[in-house]
Design a protein around this motif. Structure first.
Motif, PDB file in Angstrom:
ATOM      1  N   GLY A 110       0.370  -1.284  -0.023  1.00 18.40           N
ATOM      2  CA  GLY A 110       0.280   0.006   0.006  1.00 18.40           C
ATOM      3  C   GLY A 110       1.146   1.443  -0.014  1.00 18.40           C
ATOM      4  N   ILE A 111       0.417   2.536  -0.491  1.00 14.61           N
ATOM      5  CA  ILE A 111       0.844   3.392  -0.686  1.00 14.61           C
ATOM      6  C   ILE A 111       0.451   4.485   0.617  1.00 14.61           C
ATOM      7  CG2 ILE A 111       1.864   5.380  -2.271  1.00 14.61           C
ATOM      8  CD1 ILE A 111       0.438   2.748  -3.903  1.00 14.61           C
ATOM      9  N   LYS A 112       1.479   4.469   1.765  1.00 22.10           N
ATOM     10  CA  LYS A 112       1.156   6.466   2.589  1.00 22.10           C
ATOM     11  C   LYS A 112       0.549   6.890   1.954  1.00 22.10           C
ATOM     12  CE  LYS A 112       2.342   2.693   6.510  1.00 22.10           C
ATOM     13  NZ  LYS A 112       0.655   1.914   5.813  1.00 22.10           N
ATOM     14  N   LEU A 113      -0.019   8.079   2.443  1.00 21.77           N
ATOM     15  CA  LEU A 113      -0.219   9.162   2.112  1.00 21.77           C
ATOM     16  C   LEU A 113      -1.005  10.454   3.024  1.00 21.77           C
ATOM     17  CD1 LEU A 113      -2.319   8.162  -0.793  1.00 21.77           C
ATOM     18  CD2 LEU A 113       0.307   9.047  -1.359  1.00 21.77           C
ATOM     19  N   GLU A 114       0.372  11.184   3.278  1.00 23.90           N
ATOM     20  CA  GLU A 114      -0.743  12.503   3.985  1.00 23.90           C
ATOM     21  C   GLU A 114       0.055  13.700   3.870  1.00 23.90           C
ATOM     22  OE1 GLU A 114       0.558  11.544   8.195  1.00 23.90           O
ATOM     23  OE2 GLU A 114       2.849  11.130   7.470  1.00 23.90           O
ATOM     24  N   GLY A 115      -0.148  15.098   4.580  1.00 27.05           N
ATOM     25  CA  GLY A 115       0.470  15.966   4.324  1.00 27.05           C
ATOM     26  C   GLY A 115       0.438  16.788   2.779  1.00 27.05           C
ATOM     27  N   LEU A 116      -1.134  15.824   2.294  1.00 28.64           N
ATOM     28  CA  LEU A 116      -0.996  16.911   0.880  1.00 28.64           C
ATOM     29  C   LEU A 116      -2.064  17.512   0.309  1.00 28.64           C
ATOM     30  CD1 LEU A 116       0.839  13.891  -1.195  1.00 28.64           C
ATOM     31  CD2 LEU A 116       2.236  15.507  -0.330  1.00 28.64           C
TER      32      LEU A 116
END
Length: 195
Positions: A110-116
Motif C-alpha cells: 500500500g501507498i501511504k499518503l499524508e500532508g498533501l
C-alpha cells in the motif's frame, strides 16, 4: 441529452490524450440502472482515444453482456460491476499508468499518503490524516481480483492499484470518477518522484 456511451467516449478520449489508455488498454463504465444492476462498459479491443457513443456494451452484475450490440465487453467488466455494488459508485475508471505500476512494485503493501493538499480531492484532510492507497496482486480471474479489492479497500480512498497492471478509481458519477482518477494519479506521480 448525452448518452452513457457518449459520456464514456469523451472520458476515454481525455484519458487516452494523457497517455493513460495506450493502444486498446483501459476501460470505463457508468451505471445505467441499480435494480437490476446494469452498466455501460467500453467495448473490448478498441482504441480508447477514438471511441464513439455506440462503442459500449451494457452488462449485468456479473459483467456479462445483456444487449444485442454484438460487441464484447471488456474482460474486466465483472470487476467494474463488483466495484459499483461494493462502493455504490456510479462510474468506474481503469487506466494503465506507468506510475501506478511503479508504485505497486515499490509499495506492494500500500501507498501511504499524508500532508498533501491534493488529498482533499478524494475527501481526505490535507493535514493530520494518513490514508493508504491499497495495492492488490493482479489476477486474470475477476472473481479473485474482486475478492482482493474488497479485502483491501479503504472506504476513505476511492481507488486501488493493481500490481503490475494499473489503477482503478471510482465516483458517484463519471465526472467524480474522472476527478478521483486524476487526483490519485497526481498522488502516485508525486510518490514515485519522491521515492
Amino acid at each position: 441529452m448525452t448518452t452513457p456511451g457518449e459520456t464514456l467516449a469523451t472520458e476515454s478520449e481525455r484519458f487516452a490524450s494523457f497517455g493513460w489508455m495506450r493502444g486498446t488498454s483501459g476501460n470505463l463504465s457508468a451505471v445505467v440502472s441499480r435494480d437490476p444492476l446494469r452498466l455501460a462498459v467500453t467495448a473490448s479491443g478498441l482504441d480508447k482515444g477514438s471511441l464513439t457513443g455506440s462503442d459500449v456494451v451494457v452488462v449485468n452484475e456479473d459483467g456479462a453482456a445483456v444487449d444485442d450490440s454484438g460487441r464484447r465487453p471488456s474482460a474486466e467488466a465483472a470487476l467494474h460491476a463488483r466495484i459499483a455494488r461494493l462502493t455504490g459508485a456510479g462510474a468506474v475508471v481503469h487506466v494503465h499508468t506507468v506510475e501506478a505500476v511503479v508504485a505497486g512494485r515499490r509499495w506492494p503493501t500500500g501507498i501511504k499518503l499524508e500532508g498533501l493538499e491534493m488529498l482533499k480531492g478524494i475527501g481526505v484532510a490535507a493535514e493530520g490524516e494518513q490514508v493508504t492507497l491499497p495495492v492488490i496482486a493482479n489476477s486474470q480471474d475477476m472473481g479473485v481480483l474482486g475478492d482482493r479489492l474488497e479485502a483491501a479497500r479503504d472506504p476513505q480512498v476511492p481507488a486501488v492499484v493493481v500490481a503490475g497492471h494499473g489503477l482503478y478509481a471510482w465516483g458517484a458519477d463519471p465526472m467524480r470518477a474522472r476527478h478521483h482518477t486524476e487526483v490519485v494519479q497526481w498522488l502516485l506521480e508525486f510518490s514515485v518522484r519522491l521515492g
